[in-house]
Design an enzyme around this catalytic site. Structure first.
Site, PDB file in Angstrom:
ATOM      1  CE1 TYR A   1     -42.782 -22.063  33.701  1.00 16.04           C
ATOM      2  CE2 TYR A   1     -41.094 -20.389  33.450  1.00 16.04           C
ATOM      3  CZ  TYR A   1     -41.939 -21.123  34.259  1.00 16.04           C
ATOM      4  OH  TYR A   1     -41.933 -20.925  35.615  1.00 16.04           O
TER       5      TYR A   1
ATOM      6  CE  LYS B   1     -38.453 -22.683  34.440  1.00 17.11           C
ATOM      7  NZ  LYS B   1     -38.848 -22.164  35.737  1.00 17.11           N
TER       8      LYS B   1
ATOM      9  CD  GLU C   1     -40.202 -25.888  43.966  1.00 16.03           C
ATOM     10  OE1 GLU C   1     -39.106 -25.688  43.441  1.00 16.03           O
ATOM     11  OE2 GLU C   1     -41.183 -26.341  43.335  1.00 16.03           O
TER      12      GLU C   1
ATOM     13  CG  LEU D   1     -38.256 -26.495  38.259  1.00 12.03           C
ATOM     14  CD1 LEU D   1     -39.259 -27.036  37.239  1.00 12.03           C
ATOM     15  CD2 LEU D   1     -37.973 -25.035  37.969  1.00 12.03           C
TER      16      LEU D   1
HETATM   17  N1  PDD Z   1     -38.473 -20.004  38.104  1.00  7.42           N
HETATM   18  N2  PDD Z   1     -38.726 -23.689  41.606  1.00  7.42           N
HETATM   19  C1  PDD Z   1     -39.690 -23.029  40.952  1.00  7.42           C
HETATM   20  C2  PDD Z   1     -41.108 -23.334  41.256  1.00  7.42           C
HETATM   21  C3  PDD Z   1     -39.339 -22.046  39.994  1.00  7.42           C
HETATM   22  O1  PDD Z   1     -40.308 -21.400  39.324  1.00  7.42           O
HETATM   23  C4  PDD Z   1     -37.963 -21.753  39.760  1.00  7.42           C
HETATM   24  C5  PDD Z   1     -37.514 -20.736  38.760  1.00  7.42           C
HETATM   25  C6  PDD Z   1     -37.000 -22.480  40.474  1.00  7.42           C
HETATM   26  C7  PDD Z   1     -35.511 -22.272  40.270  1.00  7.42           C
HETATM   27  O2  PDD Z   1     -35.048 -22.905  39.097  1.00  7.42           O
HETATM   28  P1  PDD Z   1     -33.802 -22.326  38.284  1.00  7.42           P
HETATM   29  O3  PDD Z   1     -32.664 -22.239  39.249  1.00  7.42           O
HETATM   30  O4  PDD Z   1     -33.558 -23.322  37.217  1.00  7.42           O
HETATM   31  O5  PDD Z   1     -34.188 -20.957  37.763  1.00  7.42           O
HETATM   32  C8  PDD Z   1     -37.414 -23.451  41.381  1.00  7.42           C
HETATM   33  C9  PDD Z   1     -38.174 -19.129  37.010  1.00  7.42           C
HETATM   34  C10 PDD Z   1     -36.987 -18.255  37.186  1.00  7.42           C
HETATM   35  C11 PDD Z   1     -39.441 -18.409  36.567  1.00  7.42           C
HETATM   36  O6  PDD Z   1     -40.476 -19.027  36.633  1.00  7.42           O
HETATM   37  O7  PDD Z   1     -39.363 -17.256  36.132  1.00  7.42           O
END
Ligand code: PDD
Length: 279
Positions: free
Chosen positions: A33, A144, A176, A200
């Site tokens: 996703y 992701k 993270e 991620l």
């Molecule tokens: N998640 N690390 C993880 C495990 C995440 O699920 C997310 C974001 C990030 C930050 O990535 P970005 O800056 O590209 O949003 C880091 C999204 C927002 C979610 O699962 O809804």
């Protein structure tokens, strides 16, 4: 939230969107996703999100070729120019006639997208409490993937302890958050763990690194030991939907002065200005 969603080539009301129980996303969590912010009707860092999507698809050996413009064309009808929104896009390996772990042949991927309003996250300005927990996730955290059970258990454990985020620890160093990347200010330097299969590659993280570099803020990618995090003067978690969120209490101990720190305020201003410039 826009009531209209996209499913396999059609736009339809959310309540009418249906997939089969044989969909491998449902049976196995066999999919990936993206979450793409939209400001003023414009998709933020769109090419970066599509590049990460393609990397995720490649990593799970799911073949689906669409150009950024084709994706843009799919999302455009769901956008409302007056609101801050985000696109949620999910692609699964599709439906097979039988439940079988091996990949089915000749299946058509399921493509689903919806557009939600971004709700301002109160903790962004006040700061949040966070707790450190063992990183129980798999070895492909750079993908992701929709299979988020470990992330969900970790986030819920944090919520149960009256914290808004879990900060994850592997072999004594931090990786993270359960749904965010991590930054710490240590000896006046901004540090974030390097990209690897353990985190991620966050798009917000990239933007912050670029803004730090462009504005003369000392910054580097490096591993952060748990002990170093516990002594950091500032800790932030970052994501597309919550932006930069300062952590003001970690494992019950105050971080810095217990309020969002000076570098957070500076970086938040830079990020808001950058969003405006892109919208
Ligand atoms: N998640 N690390 C993880 C495990 C995440 O699920 C997310 C974001 C990030 C930050 O990535 P970005 O800056 O590209 O949003 C880091 C999204 C927002 C979610 O699962 O809804």
């Amino acid at each position: 939230m826009s009531d209209t969603v996209y499913l396999n080539g059609d736009y339809l009301p959310l309540a009418d969107a249906r997939i089969s129980v044989m969909d491998r996303g449902f049976l196995f969590g066999d999919g990936v996703y993206e979450v793409i912010p939209v400001y003023n009707g414009r998709l933020f860092r769109f090419e970066d999100h599509i590049r990460r999507l393609n990397n995720s698809l490649r990593a799970i050996r799911l073949e689906l070729e669409k150009s950024p413009d084709q994706w843009r064309g799919i999302f455009q009808p769901m956008l409302d120019g007056d609101k801050d929104q985000y696109i949620y896009l999910q692609i699964t390996r599709g439906c097979a006639p039988r439940r079988d772990h091996g990949f089915p042949e000749h299946v058509v991927p399921t493509v689903f997208a919806m557009c939600n309003d971004i709700k301002p996250f109160a903790g962004r300005l006040t700061g949040i409490k966070a707790v450190t927990l063992d990183d129980t996730r798999w070895q492909m955290c750079h993908v992701k993937a929709t299979a988020l059970l470990a992330h969900l258990l970790l986030r819920q454990e944090a919520l149960d302890r009256d914290c808004a985020e879990a900060i994850l620890v592997r072999h004594g160093y931090v990786t993270e958050g359960a749904a965010s990347n991590l930054f710490a200010v240590i000896d006046d330097e901004l540090i974030t763990p390097p990209n690897s299969h353990e985190i991620l590659p966050g798009i917000t993280r990239d933007v912050i690194l670029e803004l730090a570099q462009a504005n003369g803020i000392a910054c580097r990618e490096d591993i952060i030991a748990l002990e170093a995090l516990q002594n950091a003067s500032e800790v932030w978690v970052t994501s597309s939907t919550r932006e930069i969120v300062p952590v003001v209490e970690l494992d019950g101990q105050t971080v810095g002065a217990g309020t969002p720190g000076p570098l957070f305020h500076r970086m938040d201003q830079l990020l808001q200005a950058y969003k405006q410039s892109q919208a």
